[in-house]
Design an enzyme around this catalytic site. Structure first.
Site, PDB file in Angstrom:
ATOM      1  N   GLU A 216     -37.309  16.559   0.283  1.00 19.65           N
ATOM      2  CA  GLU A 216     -36.248  17.513   1.126  1.00 19.65           C
ATOM      3  C   GLU A 216     -35.479  18.154   0.131  1.00 19.65           C
ATOM      4  OE1 GLU A 216     -34.876  14.069   3.427  1.00 19.65           O
ATOM      5  OE2 GLU A 216     -36.969  14.086   4.488  1.00 19.65           O
TER       6      GLU A 216
ATOM      7  N   ASN B 149     -34.881   4.884   2.229  1.00 20.47           N
ATOM      8  CA  ASN B 149     -34.119   5.900   1.747  1.00 20.47           C
ATOM      9  C   ASN B 149     -33.228   6.483   3.223  1.00 20.47           C
ATOM     10  OD1 ASN B 149     -33.310   8.576   1.342  1.00 20.47           O
ATOM     11  ND2 ASN B 149     -35.205   9.664   1.396  1.00 20.47           N
ATOM     12  N   TRP B 150     -32.309   6.243   3.224  1.00 21.28           N
ATOM     13  CA  TRP B 150     -31.593   6.505   4.565  1.00 21.28           C
ATOM     14  C   TRP B 150     -31.189   7.835   4.818  1.00 21.28           C
ATOM     15  CZ3 TRP B 150     -26.903   2.323   5.110  1.00 21.28           C
ATOM     16  CH2 TRP B 150     -27.503   1.080   5.207  1.00 21.28           C
ATOM     17  N   LYS B 151     -31.454   8.807   3.968  1.00 21.27           N
ATOM     18  CA  LYS B 151     -31.186  10.326   4.083  1.00 21.27           C
ATOM     19  C   LYS B 151     -29.589  10.341   4.595  1.00 21.27           C
ATOM     20  CE  LYS B 151     -36.108  10.554   5.160  1.00 21.27           C
ATOM     21  NZ  LYS B 151     -37.146  11.589   5.168  1.00 21.27           N
TER      22      LYS B 151
ATOM     23  N   GLY C  27     -38.443   6.100   4.797  1.00 21.13           N
ATOM     24  CA  GLY C  27     -37.378   6.850   5.706  1.00 21.13           C
ATOM     25  C   GLY C  27     -36.923   6.271   7.032  1.00 21.13           C
TER      26      GLY C  27
ATOM     27  N   GLY D  87     -41.638  11.889   7.624  1.00 22.39           N
ATOM     28  CA  GLY D  87     -40.790  12.302   8.882  1.00 22.39           C
ATOM     29  C   GLY D  87     -41.646  12.857   9.982  1.00 22.39           C
TER      30      GLY D  87
ATOM     31  N   GLU E 106     -45.408  10.687  -2.218  1.00 23.68           N
ATOM     32  CA  GLU E 106     -45.066  11.236  -0.981  1.00 23.68           C
ATOM     33  C   GLU E 106     -45.674  12.338  -0.811  1.00 23.68           C
ATOM     34  OE1 GLU E 106     -41.297   8.949   0.446  1.00 23.68           O
ATOM     35  OE2 GLU E 106     -40.658  10.824  -0.281  1.00 23.68           O
TER      36      GLU E 106
ATOM     37  N   SER F 207     -44.038   8.448   6.411  1.00 22.50           N
ATOM     38  CA  SER F 207     -44.143   7.560   7.727  1.00 22.50           C
ATOM     39  C   SER F 207     -44.987   6.371   7.625  1.00 22.50           C
ATOM     40  CB  SER F 207     -45.277   8.335   8.844  1.00 22.50           C
ATOM     41  OG  SER F 207     -44.489   9.693   8.874  1.00 22.50           O
TER      42      SER F 207
END
Ligand code: PEP
Length: 255
Positions: free
Chosen positions: A100, A13-15, A237, A176, A170, A216
């Site tokens: 998010e 997930n590159w965000k 991530g 993160g 998650e 993480s």
């Protein structure tokens, strides 16, 4: 429950990261590193990188996903992208309900369900994110929260459609933050989600569904996490932004 009945998938997930040239460079570096993967490999990228990612991954084992989609097919929703638009491009996966989105953009269990159903109707595969906040874990209501998120998100989804859904557990406190759930904590909640799926559908559906862990996960802890009986890969991530790190996680899930 038998791990061999389902596929492990590592999804990045590159965000909100990477310009198009950066995306191209990262994918070029990744392709040879994951070409022999024994698990599914997906990269979920910003909308602006979808075309680049689709071109760069053509003929490889890397699948491309988006990070969200709207529930309507088209219309007056400024700034949104529909599932049909993604499917038409050749995008295969979409992340829905990421914490998010829930935290910063007012996503609720009900809007998550609407997006899930729209994505399935458009022929996309869904990576559905669920997970509890730290206060919820500390209050001992992790199962209630994750169970409710799962049940509402899957409302109206048939057993046949469920084959196109991956659930990513998650814990929000682990995303993160560098704080990973222990392998036991991850397995325990993943197992609980599987029992929820069994109650909603049946044992065959529960045995077959891919349930990832995310939060993480990195090259160092991926071995232990992905070895758990109810952990079928991961949603990654930060570590998905570096090809060697992401490839090491893919290698761990391939064992
Ligand atoms: C995520 O964005 O889904 C995620 C798990 O992030 P990180 O791996 O950086 O915790």
């Amino acid at each position: 429950m038998n791990k061999a009945l389902r596929q492990a998938v590592i999804a990045g997930n590159w965000k909100m990261n990477k310009t198009r040239p950066e995306a191209k460079a990262l994918i070029s570096e990744l392709i040879p590193l994951v070409k022999d993967a024994g698990c599914g490999v997906v990269i979920c990228v910003p909308y602006t990188n979808l075309e680049t990612a689709l071109d760069a991954t053509k003929g490889t084992n890397i699948k491309v996903g988006a990070e969200n989609c709207h529930w309507a097919e088209s219309g007056a929703f400024t700034g949104e992208i529909s599932a049909a638009m993604l499917a038409e491009m050749g995008v295969e996966y979409v992340v829905i309900g990421h914490s998010e989105r829930r935290q910063y953009f007012g996503e609720t269990d009900v809007t998550v369900n609407k997006r899930v159903r729209a994505a399935l109707n458009a022929g996309l595969k869904v990576i559905l994110c669920v997970g509890e906040l730290l206060e919820q874990r500390e209050s001992g209501i992790t199962e209630e929260i994750v169970g409710m998120q799962t049940k509402v998100a899957l409302g109206g989804v048939t057993k046949e459609e469920l084959k196109n859904i991956i659930i990513a557990y998650e814990p929000v406190w682990a995303i993160g933050t560098g704080k990973t759930a222990t392998a036991e904590q991850a397995n325990e909640v993943n197992h609980y989600i599987r029992t929820v799926v069994e109650k909603l559908y049946d044992k065959e559906a529960a045995d077959g569904i891919t349930i990832q862990y995310g939060g993480s996960m990195n090259a160092k802890n991926a071995d232990e996490l992905t070895a758990q009986p109810d952990v079928d890969g991961g949603l990654i991530g930060g570590a998905s932004l570096k090809a060697p790190d992401f490839a090491a996680i893919v290698a761990a899930a391939s064992k």
